[in-house]
Design a protein around this motif. Sequence first.
Motif, mmCIF file in Angstrom:
data_model
loop_
_atom_site.group_PDB
_atom_site.id
_atom_site.type_symbol
_atom_site.label_atom_id
_atom_site.label_comp_id
_atom_site.label_asym_id
_atom_site.label_seq_id
_atom_site.Cartn_x
_atom_site.Cartn_y
_atom_site.Cartn_z
ATOM 1 N N GLU A 47 -11.939 31.786 5.604
ATOM 2 C CA GLU A 47 -11.821 32.014 6.851
ATOM 3 C C GLU A 47 -12.870 32.705 7.470
ATOM 4 O OE1 GLU A 47 -9.666 32.833 4.222
ATOM 5 O OE2 GLU A 47 -7.685 32.163 4.773
ATOM 6 N N PRO A 48 -13.287 32.283 8.753
ATOM 7 C CA PRO A 48 -14.467 33.006 9.464
ATOM 8 C C PRO A 48 -14.049 34.507 9.904
ATOM 9 C CG PRO A 48 -13.241 31.432 10.990
ATOM 10 C CD PRO A 48 -12.608 31.328 9.526
ATOM 11 N N GLU A 49 -15.316 35.057 9.477
ATOM 12 C CA GLU A 49 -15.155 36.522 9.975
ATOM 13 C C GLU A 49 -15.963 36.893 11.253
ATOM 14 O OE1 GLU A 49 -17.296 38.953 6.907
ATOM 15 O OE2 GLU A 49 -15.944 38.183 5.266
ATOM 16 N N SER A 50 -16.395 35.926 11.852
ATOM 17 C CA SER A 50 -16.856 36.029 13.214
ATOM 18 C C SER A 50 -16.853 34.450 13.840
ATOM 19 C CB SER A 50 -18.298 36.382 13.248
ATOM 20 O OG SER A 50 -19.111 35.439 12.525
ATOM 21 N N ILE A 51 -16.582 34.526 15.141
ATOM 22 C CA ILE A 51 -16.114 33.322 15.858
ATOM 23 C C ILE A 51 -16.625 33.313 17.142
ATOM 24 C CG2 ILE A 51 -14.359 31.779 16.767
ATOM 25 C CD1 ILE A 51 -12.637 32.802 14.724
ATOM 26 N N LEU A 52 -17.441 32.343 17.619
ATOM 27 C CA LEU A 52 -18.235 32.187 18.743
ATOM 28 C C LEU A 52 -17.566 31.231 19.741
ATOM 29 C CD1 LEU A 52 -20.323 32.819 21.105
ATOM 30 C CD2 LEU A 52 -21.839 31.392 19.633
ATOM 31 N N GLU A 53 -17.030 31.297 21.054
ATOM 32 C CA GLU A 53 -16.613 30.428 21.812
ATOM 33 C C GLU A 53 -17.969 29.843 22.829
ATOM 34 O OE1 GLU A 53 -13.401 28.394 24.594
ATOM 35 O OE2 GLU A 53 -12.925 30.482 24.041
ATOM 36 N N VAL A 54 -18.422 28.769 22.807
ATOM 37 C CA VAL A 54 -19.311 28.484 23.716
ATOM 38 C C VAL A 54 -18.669 28.220 25.107
ATOM 39 C CG1 VAL A 54 -21.439 26.886 24.140
ATOM 40 C CG2 VAL A 54 -20.793 27.687 21.998
ATOM 41 N N GLY A 55 -18.628 28.642 26.097
ATOM 42 C CA GLY A 55 -18.059 28.467 27.308
ATOM 43 C C GLY A 55 -16.625 28.912 27.143
ATOM 44 N N CYS A 56 -16.393 30.349 27.414
ATOM 45 C CA CYS A 56 -14.895 30.642 27.092
ATOM 46 C C CYS A 56 -14.189 30.706 28.383
ATOM 47 C CB CYS A 56 -15.031 32.185 26.539
ATOM 48 S SG CYS A 56 -15.945 33.408 27.678
ATOM 49 N N ASN A 57 -14.730 30.634 29.543
ATOM 50 C CA ASN A 57 -13.995 30.797 30.798
ATOM 51 C C ASN A 57 -13.271 32.119 30.672
ATOM 52 O OD1 ASN A 57 -11.443 29.851 32.764
ATOM 53 N ND2 ASN A 57 -13.566 29.043 33.405
ATOM 54 N N ILE A 58 -11.806 32.294 31.133
ATOM 55 C CA ILE A 58 -11.090 33.462 31.050
ATOM 56 C C ILE A 58 -10.683 33.960 29.587
ATOM 57 C CG2 ILE A 58 -10.592 33.254 33.491
ATOM 58 C CD1 ILE A 58 -7.571 32.423 32.388
ATOM 59 N N ALA A 64 -5.695 33.710 21.927
ATOM 60 C CA ALA A 64 -4.823 32.882 21.128
ATOM 61 C C ALA A 64 -5.308 33.284 19.581
ATOM 62 C CB ALA A 64 -4.763 31.530 21.256
ATOM 63 N N ILE A 65 -6.837 33.069 19.426
ATOM 64 C CA ILE A 65 -7.259 33.522 18.074
ATOM 65 C C ILE A 65 -7.153 34.832 17.673
ATOM 66 C CG2 ILE A 65 -9.545 33.459 16.752
ATOM 67 C CD1 ILE A 65 -10.336 31.185 18.672
ATOM 68 N N ASP A 66 -7.279 35.617 18.584
ATOM 69 C CA ASP A 66 -7.092 37.188 18.290
ATOM 70 C C ASP A 66 -5.743 37.477 17.819
ATOM 71 O OD1 ASP A 66 -8.238 39.629 18.289
ATOM 72 O OD2 ASP A 66 -6.940 40.245 20.006
ATOM 73 N N ARG A 67 -4.594 36.725 18.070
ATOM 74 C CA ARG A 67 -3.408 37.108 17.685
ATOM 75 C C ARG A 67 -3.314 36.348 15.862
ATOM 76 N NH1 ARG A 67 1.353 34.658 22.081
ATOM 77 N NH2 ARG A 67 0.721 36.529 23.447
ATOM 78 N N LEU A 68 -4.263 35.444 15.723
ATOM 79 C CA LEU A 68 -3.888 34.793 14.377
ATOM 80 C C LEU A 68 -5.049 35.182 13.490
ATOM 81 C CD1 LEU A 68 -3.849 31.246 15.920
ATOM 82 C CD2 LEU A 68 -1.774 32.552 14.839
ATOM 83 N N SER A 69 -6.128 35.858 13.647
ATOM 84 C CA SER A 69 -7.511 36.136 12.693
ATOM 85 C C SER A 69 -8.025 37.638 13.148
ATOM 86 C CB SER A 69 -8.438 35.129 13.171
ATOM 87 O OG SER A 69 -9.675 35.268 12.416
ATOM 88 N N PRO A 70 -8.362 38.267 12.181
ATOM 89 C CA PRO A 70 -9.179 39.254 12.231
ATOM 90 C C PRO A 70 -10.689 39.310 12.557
ATOM 91 C CG PRO A 70 -9.012 39.132 10.201
ATOM 92 C CD PRO A 70 -8.209 38.094 10.708
ATOM 93 N N ALA A 71 -11.009 38.179 12.941
ATOM 94 C CA ALA A 71 -12.371 37.726 12.773
ATOM 95 C C ALA A 71 -13.198 38.607 14.152
ATOM 96 C CB ALA A 71 -12.525 36.186 13.183
ATOM 97 N N THR A 72 -14.167 38.744 14.046
ATOM 98 C CA THR A 72 -14.878 39.642 15.462
ATOM 99 C C THR A 72 -15.419 38.237 16.168
ATOM 100 O OG1 THR A 72 -15.914 41.025 13.964
ATOM 101 C CG2 THR A 72 -16.919 40.773 16.174
#
Length: 210
Positions: A47-58, A64-72
């Motif tokens: 499982e990823p410990e860090s996640i980057l969204e390219v173009g996150c808008n709002i 949603a990811i924050d509800r499911l994963s402890p990743a930064t």
Amino acid sequence: MTDTTQLDAWRGEFGDKYIDRNETLTDALRMRTRMWAQLLKSTHGAEPESILEVGCNIGLNLRAIDRLSPATLYAVEPNAKARQRVLDDRVVADERLHNATGQKLPFGAAEIDMVFTSGVLIHVHPDDLGTVADEMHRVSNRWILVAEYFSTKPESIPYRGRNDLLFKRDFGGFFLDRFDDLEIVDDGFLWQRSTGIDDLTWVLFRKKNR
């Protein structure tokens, strides 16, 4: 920061109107959370410990990811109004939200475990797509996920009265052909009536031996 016709549109009034059409709603977040439960399932055991969204808008995906994963969580977003909404709602910490674009990601090589786009590559001009893909690949330590409109052949689609802002193709195939160190872990289809977003195909890649 690289300027293009597409980025100028999303930074300005055109992008602001997109934000107004996509307010955070309870049902939208519920459906997006169910979507991400499916997408993240294939990372089990690494499982990823860090996640980057390219173009996150709002930041609907990141919420949603924050509800499911402890990743930064990290994000880049060129539209100022969208960035302020992300900060106001405390979706991503200030130091992890960047005024940047996929053409030049403000991260080091292999710094982020997972890098993803959702409905963003479709708005990148084909001449700039390779640069964005290279940057996502450079920054990713292990996982790359793309969820975008699909077409067997590259094509430009009229979008809200303009012909220079939406481009369809096989984005998964583009990444697979461009990088020989990627392997497909999972793929699928996201149905609008289930996810609340437009119909998208998605592919999860892993860098080999990672």
